[in-house]
Scaffold this motif. Structure first.
Motif, PDB file in Angstrom:
ATOM      1  N   GLY A   1     -39.968 -10.364 -42.268  1.00 52.80           N
ATOM      2  CA  GLY A   1     -40.152 -11.353 -41.212  1.00 52.80           C
ATOM      3  C   GLY A   1     -39.726 -12.748 -41.596  1.00 52.80           C
ATOM      4  N   THR A   2     -38.994 -12.861 -42.710  1.00 51.25           N
ATOM      5  CA  THR A   2     -38.541 -14.172 -43.182  1.00 51.25           C
ATOM      6  C   THR A   2     -37.101 -14.048 -43.666  1.00 51.25           C
ATOM      7  OG1 THR A   2     -39.441 -13.686 -45.381  1.00 51.25           O
ATOM      8  CG2 THR A   2     -40.851 -14.922 -43.866  1.00 51.25           C
ATOM      9  N   HIS A   3     -36.561 -15.144 -44.162  1.00 49.68           N
ATOM     10  CA  HIS A   3     -35.239 -15.176 -44.804  1.00 49.68           C
ATOM     11  C   HIS A   3     -34.106 -14.837 -43.845  1.00 49.68           C
ATOM     12  CE1 HIS A   3     -37.779 -15.400 -48.278  1.00 49.68           C
ATOM     13  NE2 HIS A   3     -38.193 -14.166 -48.128  1.00 49.68           N
ATOM     14  N   THR A   4     -34.322 -15.013 -42.563  1.00 45.32           N
ATOM     15  CA  THR A   4     -33.224 -14.768 -41.624  1.00 45.32           C
ATOM     16  C   THR A   4     -32.059 -15.734 -41.807  1.00 45.32           C
ATOM     17  OG1 THR A   4     -34.445 -16.052 -39.971  1.00 45.32           O
ATOM     18  CG2 THR A   4     -34.682 -13.671 -39.915  1.00 45.32           C
ATOM     19  N   PRO A   5     -32.273 -16.991 -42.232  1.00 52.93           N
ATOM     20  CA  PRO A   5     -31.104 -17.862 -42.454  1.00 52.93           C
ATOM     21  C   PRO A   5     -30.138 -17.292 -43.490  1.00 52.93           C
ATOM     22  CG  PRO A   5     -33.096 -19.187 -42.337  1.00 52.93           C
ATOM     23  CD  PRO A   5     -33.531 -17.753 -42.396  1.00 52.93           C
ATOM     24  N   LEU A   6     -30.667 -16.625 -44.520  1.00 49.58           N
ATOM     25  CA  LEU A   6     -29.796 -16.017 -45.525  1.00 49.58           C
ATOM     26  C   LEU A   6     -28.906 -14.957 -44.893  1.00 49.58           C
ATOM     27  CD1 LEU A   6     -28.890 -15.582 -48.444  1.00 49.58           C
ATOM     28  CD2 LEU A   6     -30.829 -14.010 -48.731  1.00 49.58           C
ATOM     29  N   ALA A   7     -29.496 -14.097 -44.079  1.00 51.72           N
ATOM     30  CA  ALA A   7     -28.704 -13.061 -43.413  1.00 51.72           C
ATOM     31  C   ALA A   7     -27.657 -13.681 -42.497  1.00 51.72           C
ATOM     32  CB  ALA A   7     -29.623 -12.126 -42.631  1.00 51.72           C
ATOM     33  N   ARG A   8     -28.024 -14.747 -41.775  1.00 51.56           N
ATOM     34  CA  ARG A   8     -27.066 -15.394 -40.878  1.00 51.56           C
ATOM     35  C   ARG A   8     -25.922 -16.035 -41.652  1.00 51.56           C
ATOM     36  NH1 ARG A   8     -31.733 -16.950 -37.743  1.00 51.56           N
ATOM     37  NH2 ARG A   8     -31.765 -19.000 -38.745  1.00 51.56           N
ATOM     38  N   ARG A   9     -26.196 -16.529 -42.849  1.00 54.10           N
ATOM     39  CA  ARG A   9     -25.123 -17.108 -43.665  1.00 54.10           C
ATOM     40  C   ARG A   9     -24.222 -16.030 -44.256  1.00 54.10           C
ATOM     41  NH1 ARG A   9     -29.332 -20.686 -45.362  1.00 54.10           N
ATOM     42  NH2 ARG A   9     -29.662 -19.433 -47.255  1.00 54.10           N
ATOM     43  N   LEU A  10     -24.798 -14.895 -44.587  1.00 55.31           N
ATOM     44  CA  LEU A  10     -24.012 -13.839 -45.222  1.00 55.31           C
ATOM     45  C   LEU A  10     -23.053 -13.153 -44.256  1.00 55.31           C
ATOM     46  CD1 LEU A  10     -26.577 -12.105 -47.610  1.00 55.31           C
ATOM     47  CD2 LEU A  10     -24.490 -13.318 -48.258  1.00 55.31           C
ATOM     48  N   ALA A  11     -23.419 -13.064 -42.992  1.00 52.76           N
ATOM     49  CA  ALA A  11     -22.572 -12.355 -42.030  1.00 52.76           C
ATOM     50  C   ALA A  11     -21.163 -12.954 -41.957  1.00 52.76           C
ATOM     51  CB  ALA A  11     -23.245 -12.333 -40.657  1.00 52.76           C
ATOM     52  N   PRO A  12     -21.005 -14.273 -41.753  1.00 53.30           N
ATOM     53  CA  PRO A  12     -19.639 -14.809 -41.736  1.00 53.30           C
ATOM     54  C   PRO A  12     -18.943 -14.732 -43.086  1.00 53.30           C
ATOM     55  CG  PRO A  12     -21.256 -16.588 -41.606  1.00 53.30           C
ATOM     56  CD  PRO A  12     -22.011 -15.313 -41.435  1.00 53.30           C
TER      57      PRO A  12
ATOM     58  N   ALA B   1     -30.966  -4.676 -33.729  1.00 57.37           N
ATOM     59  CA  ALA B   1     -29.537  -4.560 -33.433  1.00 57.37           C
ATOM     60  C   ALA B   1     -28.701  -5.009 -34.620  1.00 57.37           C
ATOM     61  CB  ALA B   1     -29.191  -5.382 -32.192  1.00 57.37           C
ATOM     62  N   ALA B   2     -29.150  -6.050 -35.310  1.00 57.00           N
ATOM     63  CA  ALA B   2     -28.421  -6.526 -36.482  1.00 57.00           C
ATOM     64  C   ALA B   2     -28.426  -5.474 -37.583  1.00 57.00           C
ATOM     65  CB  ALA B   2     -29.051  -7.824 -36.995  1.00 57.00           C
ATOM     66  N   LEU B   3     -29.566  -4.794 -37.773  1.00 58.63           N
ATOM     67  CA  LEU B   3     -29.639  -3.747 -38.795  1.00 58.63           C
ATOM     68  C   LEU B   3     -28.729  -2.570 -38.432  1.00 58.63           C
ATOM     69  CD1 LEU B   3     -31.060  -2.933 -41.457  1.00 58.63           C
ATOM     70  CD2 LEU B   3     -32.746  -1.733 -40.055  1.00 58.63           C
ATOM     71  N   ALA B   4     -28.693  -2.216 -37.152  1.00 58.91           N
ATOM     72  CA  ALA B   4     -27.796  -1.139 -36.724  1.00 58.91           C
ATOM     73  C   ALA B   4     -26.342  -1.521 -36.989  1.00 58.91           C
ATOM     74  CB  ALA B   4     -28.016  -0.837 -35.248  1.00 58.91           C
ATOM     75  N   SER B   5     -25.975  -2.767 -36.703  1.00 60.25           N
ATOM     76  CA  SER B   5     -24.594  -3.210 -36.919  1.00 60.25           C
ATOM     77  C   SER B   5     -24.249  -3.247 -38.402  1.00 60.25           C
ATOM     78  CB  SER B   5     -24.382  -4.595 -36.302  1.00 60.25           C
ATOM     79  OG  SER B   5     -24.562  -4.558 -34.901  1.00 60.25           O
ATOM     80  N   SER B   6     -25.160  -3.769 -39.228  1.00 64.55           N
ATOM     81  CA  SER B   6     -24.875  -3.820 -40.675  1.00 64.55           C
ATOM     82  C   SER B   6     -24.857  -2.415 -41.273  1.00 64.55           C
ATOM     83  CB  SER B   6     -25.897  -4.702 -41.394  1.00 64.55           C
ATOM     84  OG  SER B   6     -27.207  -4.139 -41.341  1.00 64.55           O
TER      85      SER B   6
ATOM     86  N   GLY C   1     -28.935  -3.646 -51.433  1.00 64.72           N
ATOM     87  CA  GLY C   1     -28.715  -5.016 -50.991  1.00 64.72           C
ATOM     88  C   GLY C   1     -29.898  -5.925 -51.252  1.00 64.72           C
ATOM     89  N   VAL C   2     -31.106  -5.414 -51.049  1.00 65.10           N
ATOM     90  CA  VAL C   2     -32.303  -6.204 -51.358  1.00 65.10           C
ATOM     91  C   VAL C   2     -32.349  -6.522 -52.848  1.00 65.10           C
ATOM     92  CG1 VAL C   2     -34.830  -6.168 -51.447  1.00 65.10           C
ATOM     93  CG2 VAL C   2     -33.636  -5.384 -49.392  1.00 65.10           C
TER      94      VAL C   2
ATOM     95  N   LEU D   1     -25.174  -7.945 -47.099  1.00 58.63           N
ATOM     96  CA  LEU D   1     -25.574  -8.231 -45.716  1.00 58.63           C
ATOM     97  C   LEU D   1     -26.592  -7.207 -45.225  1.00 58.63           C
ATOM     98  CD1 LEU D   1     -25.303  -9.759 -43.056  1.00 58.63           C
ATOM     99  CD2 LEU D   1     -23.392  -8.248 -42.474  1.00 58.63           C
ATOM    100  N   HIS D   2     -26.360  -5.933 -45.501  1.00 60.97           N
ATOM    101  CA  HIS D   2     -27.293  -4.894 -45.062  1.00 60.97           C
ATOM    102  C   HIS D   2     -28.668  -5.123 -45.682  1.00 60.97           C
ATOM    103  CE1 HIS D   2     -28.305  -1.247 -43.094  1.00 60.97           C
ATOM    104  NE2 HIS D   2     -28.288  -0.457 -44.140  1.00 60.97           N
TER     105      HIS D   2
END
Length: 282
Positions: free
Chosen positions: A161-172, A218-223, A25-26, A150-151
């Motif tokens: 420690g960065t790029h969290t907006p990308l992850a938040r956009r990918l989830a939906p 928790a987000a990593l566990a869910s993905s 994914g990275v 997403l993962h």
């Protein structure tokens, strides 16, 4: 013996998708994870080779424990497997060679190989599982690319420690595209597919909520659990098979080696558990 053999095969398959899915994914998202790509690749550098061991072990165990099943499954998905192996090689070439030459053009070329190979690996898994599901290959490729991306995004957010907006956009995005495509791929047997699609939807919602609350663990566990829809839907669509007559020796050796592999993997992840603060050897 059949139960132990299936459990062993499933354990290694699950391990590959949870661990290897993050670095794939990275690689897929490399152009979107910052200008310093050496720093981004440092997030996966300690892990990606060890993660690939799980896939090699899964293939070896399938061949040794269920030769009849291996022949039937590979016969049905051989085209996807050829693309998968070629993409795997291209991706690893990109990772290894980007830092072996000077110049922006050299690095850009091999970064492109890493990105293209990563997308092709994720899509090939979707095509392979879609074929096992009855022909929904293109649809399930959308699902697999979504959960892999997403993962990787969540893993990058945790490690960098960065790029969290990308992850938040990918989830939906993964939610509204991946779940319907999974259902469409398994439309011929919805009773078998629907529970896994529902579980995927729940896990993607949980990952989305955890990212919004900045609970990246928790987000990593869910993905990580969400990506398991790929091997689980493969497993429930496999034909019945009996372990080989000599499977006992393979199972015994594998169970002896298993604690060593798990301990080594745990040591690597514990050693490099912190956030990345500098480039690596890649």
């Amino acid at each position: 013996m059949d139960t132990l053999a299936y459990a062993l095969l499933g354990f290694f398959g699950v391990g590959y998708f949870v661990l290897g899915g993050a670095d794939i994914g990275v690689g897929m998202l490399l152009p979107f994870l910052g200008r310093d790509r050496r720093l981004t690749l440092a997030a996966i550098a300690p892990f990606f080779l060890g993660n690939e061991v799980w896939l090699v072990a899964t293939g070896g165990l399938l061949t040794a424990l269920f030769p009849g099943l291996e022949a039937e499954v590979f016969g049905r998905i051989w085209g996807a497997l050829v693309v998968l192996i070629a993409a795997w090689i291209v991706r690893d070439m990109g990772l290894w060679l980007r830092g072996r030459g000077d110049g922006a053009a050299w690095r850009t070329f091999w970064d492109g190989a890493t990105v293209a190979g990563s997308w092709a690996v994720a899509a090939s898994w979707g095509v392979a599982v879609g074929l096992l599901m009855g022909g929904g290959a293109p649809l399930f490729a959308v699902t697999s690319c979504g959960v892999f991306a997403l993962h990787g995004a969540v893993f990058a957010a945790l490690r960098l420690g960065t790029h969290t907006p990308l992850a938040r956009r990918l989830a939906p995005v993964a939610l509204v595209t991946g779940v319907p495509c999974a259902l469409g791929a398994g439309a011929g047997h919805l009773g078998r597919t629907a529970p896994y699609a529902a579980g995927l939807a729940l896990l993607l919602v949980l990952a989305w909520a955890a990212l919004g609350a900045r609970r990246y663990g928790a987000a990593l566990a869910s993905s990580g659990l969400a990506i398991l829809v790929v091997p689980l839907l493969a497993a429930v669509n496999l034909p019945d098979a009996t372990a080989a007559e000599d499977a006992g020796l393979t199972v015994t050796v594998a169970f002896v080696m298993l604690p060593l592999l798990v301990a080594a993997q745990a040591w690597v992840w514990w050693t490099f558990r912190g956030r990345v603060d500098g480039p690596s050897y890649l």
